[in-house]
Scaffold this active site. Structure first.
Site, mmCIF file in Angstrom:
data_model
loop_
_atom_site.group_PDB
_atom_site.id
_atom_site.type_symbol
_atom_site.label_atom_id
_atom_site.label_comp_id
_atom_site.label_asym_id
_atom_site.label_seq_id
_atom_site.Cartn_x
_atom_site.Cartn_y
_atom_site.Cartn_z
ATOM 1 N N ASP A 195 -36.611 84.958 -17.141
ATOM 2 C CA ASP A 195 -35.842 85.047 -18.381
ATOM 3 C C ASP A 195 -34.516 85.709 -18.058
ATOM 4 O O ASP A 195 -34.487 86.868 -17.616
ATOM 5 C CB ASP A 195 -36.607 85.847 -19.432
ATOM 6 C CG ASP A 195 -35.853 85.944 -20.751
ATOM 7 O OD1 ASP A 195 -35.351 84.906 -21.217
ATOM 8 O OD2 ASP A 195 -35.746 87.058 -21.296
ATOM 9 N N GLU A 283 -35.313 78.624 -18.208
ATOM 10 C CA GLU A 283 -34.897 77.939 -19.419
ATOM 11 C C GLU A 283 -33.656 77.099 -19.149
ATOM 12 O O GLU A 283 -32.802 77.478 -18.331
ATOM 13 C CB GLU A 283 -34.609 78.946 -20.533
ATOM 14 C CG GLU A 283 -35.848 79.573 -21.137
ATOM 15 C CD GLU A 283 -35.521 80.493 -22.290
ATOM 16 O OE1 GLU A 283 -36.016 80.266 -23.398
ATOM 17 O OE2 GLU A 283 -34.762 81.449 -22.070
ATOM 18 N N ASP A 363 -38.597 91.262 -23.336
ATOM 19 C CA ASP A 363 -38.151 90.518 -22.151
ATOM 20 C C ASP A 363 -39.327 90.026 -21.322
ATOM 21 O O ASP A 363 -39.376 88.857 -20.917
ATOM 22 C CB ASP A 363 -37.226 91.392 -21.311
ATOM 23 C CG ASP A 363 -35.949 91.761 -22.052
ATOM 24 O OD1 ASP A 363 -35.499 90.948 -22.878
ATOM 25 O OD2 ASP A 363 -35.419 92.868 -21.821
#
Length: 410
Positions: A195, A283, A363
């Site tokens: 992330d 992502e 997170d």
């Protein structure tokens, strides 16, 4: 597969003068190509024959009084400069015709004298040798001579092309393109979810239970005061003077230091992720669009786009896999323990409690969800499914069920 090896070069005074002339001639040929195509297409509405234009601005231009000085340098960098402009216009014409994939591209623009200067030589215009008694290498360039460079690591094979680069800071580099064999490291069982963020550059969660945060060095922010001082000093210098050149080089060296520090950290992060994991899930962030928001400066300083590119290239080289999760996947809204999606949360909320009783770090929870989505993607691929469609279009409740199944199987 092809790989680029870059080294710091140290040309002498005569070689620097000849390189400056080569850079200038290559820039003129490139700009002549752009000017000819612009005049033909924009003013007369005719798409020119790009091969004919290339011949006009290189071979035929040398025979004219206005461009006869092009013959003083090697013809190879001139042909490569024309080929670069030709590739740019070919992509532009294919884009407007609708035969090129991806977003529409603009036509090439004129090159300026200031900034980064590049000249490309192919195999018929250079030879390379290494000094076995030291860490120095030598590349002999046509009409320039033997340029010394620091051989920090050996070349695995004979290079096919070399670019001679003059940075705005005044440093010279030689960049070789060589053919290398893909490495085949031992496979590992770990899967990692990554992330990306600004408070921390990356938050990593692995299937083996390993979790860690990569600090954001904020390379540009850390030298902003020095950079502002150097730019004020530059603005006070008279244009055209030697002192202005010295001040400009000082600003360029600060920018070069920032770029080197950023690239060093991103290479280390990408290498660790690729070495420790068989599958890396990230992502699909729209970095270009995010670069137009109020966080643009911080995002550019973090180098998200560079990190994603390094991950892909190093994974391809090492036989690893990068799984891209759709950007609309609710990684921060979903509980990684039960799969419940309870809506978006403001950035000030860093720790939250789910109805199932789990206390979640924002997170790490997102990184775990991305990792679980990668496991779901692999299982869907194995059964012939379409990963992007399922992860992007499934409703939250159905997606939570899929992830709960993936979590149970893990």
């Amino acid at each position: 597969m092809k790989k680029r090896f870059s080294y710091r070069a140290y040309p002498d005074a005569d070689q620097r003068a000849m390189l400056a002339k080569t850079f200038g001639c290559a820039r003129v040929v490139y700009n002549d190509f752009v000017a000819y195509c612009r005049d033909s297409y924009e003013k007369r509405g005719v798409i020119p024959d790009l091969n004919e234009v290339k011949s006009i601005v290189t071979a035929q231009a040398k025979r004219t009084p206005e461009r006869q000085w092009l013959a003083e340098v090697s013809s190879v960098p001139l042909q490569e400069a024309a080929r670069d402009a030709q590739s740019g216009y070919r992509a532009f014409f294919m884009s407007i015709a609708g035969t090129r994939r991806g977003p529409r591209v603009n036509p090439p623009r004129m090159k300026r004298k200031s900034g980064r200067q590049v000249a490309t030589f192919t195999t018929r215009a250079f030879t390379v040798r290494a000094d076995g008694c030291s860490r120095w290498g030598f590349v002999r360039l046509a009409k320039i001579g033997e340029v010394k460079f620091r051989l920090s690591r050996p070349l695995p094979s004979c290079p096919s092309t070399v670019k001679v680069i003059c940075e705005p800071s005044g440093e010279y580099r030689v960049s070789f393109v060589v053919e290398v064999e893909a490495a085949c490291p031992a496979a590992v069982e770990s899967v990692a979810g990554v992330d990306l963020g600004l408070a921390h550059l990356a938050i990593v969660a692995g299937s083996s239970g390993e979790r860690y945060r990569v600090p954001n060095q904020r390379n540009l922010r850390s030298v902003e005061h020095k950079l502002a001082k150097a730019q004020r000093r530059l603005s006070r210098k008279e244009k055209g003077g030697r002192n202005r050149d010295k001040a400009r080089i000082g600003v360029a060296r600060l920018h070069a230091r920032v770029a080197r520090s950023r690239k060093d950290q991103l290479h280390n992060v990408a290498r660790r992720l690729v070495d420790e994991n068989q599958v890396i899930a990230v992502e699909n962030l729209d970095v270009v669009a995010l670069g137009k928001t109020r966080f643009a400066k911080s995002i550019a300083d973090a180098g998200w786009g560079i990190l994603l590119g390094l991950l892909r290239s190093k994974a391809r080289e090492s036989g690893r896999e990068v799984v891209v999760i759709d950007r609309w996947f609710p990684s921060t809204q979903m509980c990684s323990q039960c799969g419940r999606v309870d809506g978006p949360k403001p950035l000030r909320i860093r720790i939250w409690k789910c109805e199932c009783g789990a206390v979640l770090d924002r997170d790490y929870n997102a990184a775990v969800n991305i990792m679980l989505a990668a496991g779901l993607a692999e299982s869907l691929n194995a059964h012939g499914g379409v990963v992007r469609r399922v992860l992007a279009l499934a409703d939250p409740s159905e997606l939570g069920t899929h992830l709960a199944d993936a979590r149970a199987s893990a």
